[in-house]
Design an enzyme around this catalytic site. Structure first.
Site, PDB file in Angstrom:
ATOM      1  N   ASP A   1      27.569  35.772  37.395  1.00 24.02           N
ATOM      2  CA  ASP A   1      28.403  35.219  38.468  1.00 24.02           C
ATOM      3  C   ASP A   1      28.890  36.389  39.307  1.00 24.02           C
ATOM      4  O   ASP A   1      28.801  37.548  38.897  1.00 24.02           O
ATOM      5  CB  ASP A   1      29.594  34.443  37.881  1.00 24.02           C
ATOM      6  CG  ASP A   1      30.487  33.820  38.956  1.00 24.02           C
ATOM      7  OD1 ASP A   1      29.961  33.371  39.992  1.00 24.02           O
ATOM      8  OD2 ASP A   1      31.726  33.803  38.782  1.00 24.02           O
ATOM      9  N   SER A   2      29.455  36.061  40.471  1.00 26.22           N
ATOM     10  CA  SER A   2      30.054  37.095  41.315  1.00 26.22           C
ATOM     11  C   SER A   2      31.298  37.687  40.650  1.00 26.22           C
ATOM     12  O   SER A   2      31.726  38.771  41.002  1.00 26.22           O
ATOM     13  CB  SER A   2      30.446  36.484  42.656  1.00 26.22           C
ATOM     14  OG  SER A   2      31.368  35.425  42.433  1.00 26.22           O
TER      15      SER A   2
ATOM     16  N   HIS B   1      34.506  29.081  39.491  1.00 29.87           N
ATOM     17  CA  HIS B   1      35.883  29.567  39.378  1.00 29.87           C
ATOM     18  C   HIS B   1      36.890  28.415  39.284  1.00 29.87           C
ATOM     19  O   HIS B   1      37.996  28.583  38.793  1.00 29.87           O
ATOM     20  CB  HIS B   1      36.273  30.411  40.597  1.00 29.87           C
ATOM     21  CG  HIS B   1      35.751  31.822  40.587  1.00 29.87           C
ATOM     22  ND1 HIS B   1      34.433  32.120  40.793  1.00 29.87           N
ATOM     23  CD2 HIS B   1      36.386  33.001  40.404  1.00 29.87           C
ATOM     24  CE1 HIS B   1      34.274  33.448  40.748  1.00 29.87           C
ATOM     25  NE2 HIS B   1      35.452  33.997  40.505  1.00 29.87           N
TER      26      HIS B   1
HETATM   27  N1  DGL Z   1      31.842  31.363  41.252  1.00 27.17           N
HETATM   28  C1  DGL Z   1      30.969  31.298  42.369  1.00 27.17           C
HETATM   29  C2  DGL Z   1      30.454  29.917  42.627  1.00 27.17           C
HETATM   30  O1  DGL Z   1      30.327  29.154  41.700  1.00 27.17           O
HETATM   31  C3  DGL Z   1      31.210  32.057  43.608  1.00 27.17           C
HETATM   32  C4  DGL Z   1      32.524  32.547  43.987  1.00 27.17           C
HETATM   33  C5  DGL Z   1      32.389  33.518  45.107  1.00 27.17           C
HETATM   34  O2  DGL Z   1      32.007  34.655  44.803  1.00 27.17           O
HETATM   35  O3  DGL Z   1      32.626  33.173  46.262  1.00 27.17           O
HETATM   36  O4  DGL Z   1      30.153  29.566  43.730  1.00 27.17           O
END
Ligand code: DGL
Length: 271
Positions: free
Chosen positions: A9-10, A181
């Site tokens: 993930d980010s 998130h």
């Molecule tokens: N957790 C990520 C998602 O599910 C991305 C959050 C982000 O880096 O903007 O989209």
């Protein structure tokens, strides 16, 4: 030695998916990659997210993973179809599982989806939900990721933003948390959306899909281990991860500008 499953993930959001995966596959080893140096992905151009995802996938492949879970909706929306063609190991995204979770939960057929700008702009959820015969309301909530990364999920600021983003939500019975998130924000989102709305995320169904396709080496009593690789600060990562059930296992910092070489260098480090 069984090969680990890679999860990325980010940032810390994918830990919500990792948690569900570990419940289903308790003796499986995992490598969790958190690209906190470059979070958020949600407002970056599609091509950039695709490139980041490509680098991370290549890095994980060098660590001999048995498959990779893209525990990020933005990366799943922007990169999954292309990456599938380029990657030798199986890749699992979180969007189809999110759609499946909504289909199972809805009674009225009217659902909503919230996610990053990238995910909502891609139309990936909307197209699949409509194809399943559902009516869809969609809204990008760009600030939510920051609340979670900053450890502010349970704050007055979170409530203010949730009221702002959901202000014109129509009558729906199911709301998809289309960003990994967001499960951390469930108490606040539920309060604002109202008790009549069922919140669903991709985590459970993703874990179900992955568990069904991973070959298990028979029953094992040993608990699976997790190794974390982070491109941003280790302390900040550990601190934020506390809110998502903590970080068991080693946390290894990586220089994001040298990701391509890093895979070769760490290869051989036990997961
Ligand atoms: N957790 C990520 C998602 O599910 C991305 C959050 C982000 O880096 O903007 O989209």
């Amino acid at each position: 030695v069984s090969r680990p499953i890679g999860v990325f993930d980010s940032g810390v959001g994918g830990l919500t998916v990792l948690k569900a995966l570990r419940q289903r596959l308790p003796s499986q080893d995992f490598i969790y990659f958190s690209d906190t140096a470059r979070v958020p992905y949600g407002r970056k151009p599609r091509e950039m997210v695709r490139e980041f995802s490509r680098e991370i996938t290549a890095f994980l492949e060098q660590l001999d993973v048995v498959g990779i879970v893209i525990a990020c909706n933005t990366a799943s929306a922007c990169a999954l179809p292309d990456l599938r063609e380029e990657t030798a190991v199986p890749l699992w995204g979180v969007i189809d599982p999110g759609v499946e979770a909504a289909c199972r939960a809805t009674g009225s057929g009217c659902v909503g989806v919230i996610g990053t700008k990238g995910t909502i702009a891609s139309g990936a959820y909307q197209d699949k939900l409509r194809a399943a015969g559902l009516q869809v309301w969609a809204r990008a909530c760009p600030m939510f990721v920051h609340l979670v990364e900053e450890g502010l999920a349970d704050s007055e600021d979170a409530r203010v933003l949730a009221r702002h983003y959901l202000r014109d939500m129509p009558r729906i019975d199911t709301l998809i948390l289309g960003c990994t998130h967001y499960p951390v924000l469930v108490p606040v989102i539920q309060e604002v959306a109202g008790a009549a709305v069922t919140l669903v995320s991709s985590a459970e169904v993703t874990a179900e899909v992955v568990a069904a396709s991973v070959v298990r080496n028979g029953p094992s009593n040993s608990a699976g281990r997790v190794t974390h690789y982070v491109t941003g600060g280790v302390h900040a990562y550990q601190h934020t991860a506390e809110t998502i059930g903590g970080v068991e296992g080693k946390v290894i910092p990586l220089d994001v500008t040298r990701l391509a070489d890093a895979g070769v260098a760490v290869r051989g480090t036990p997961a």
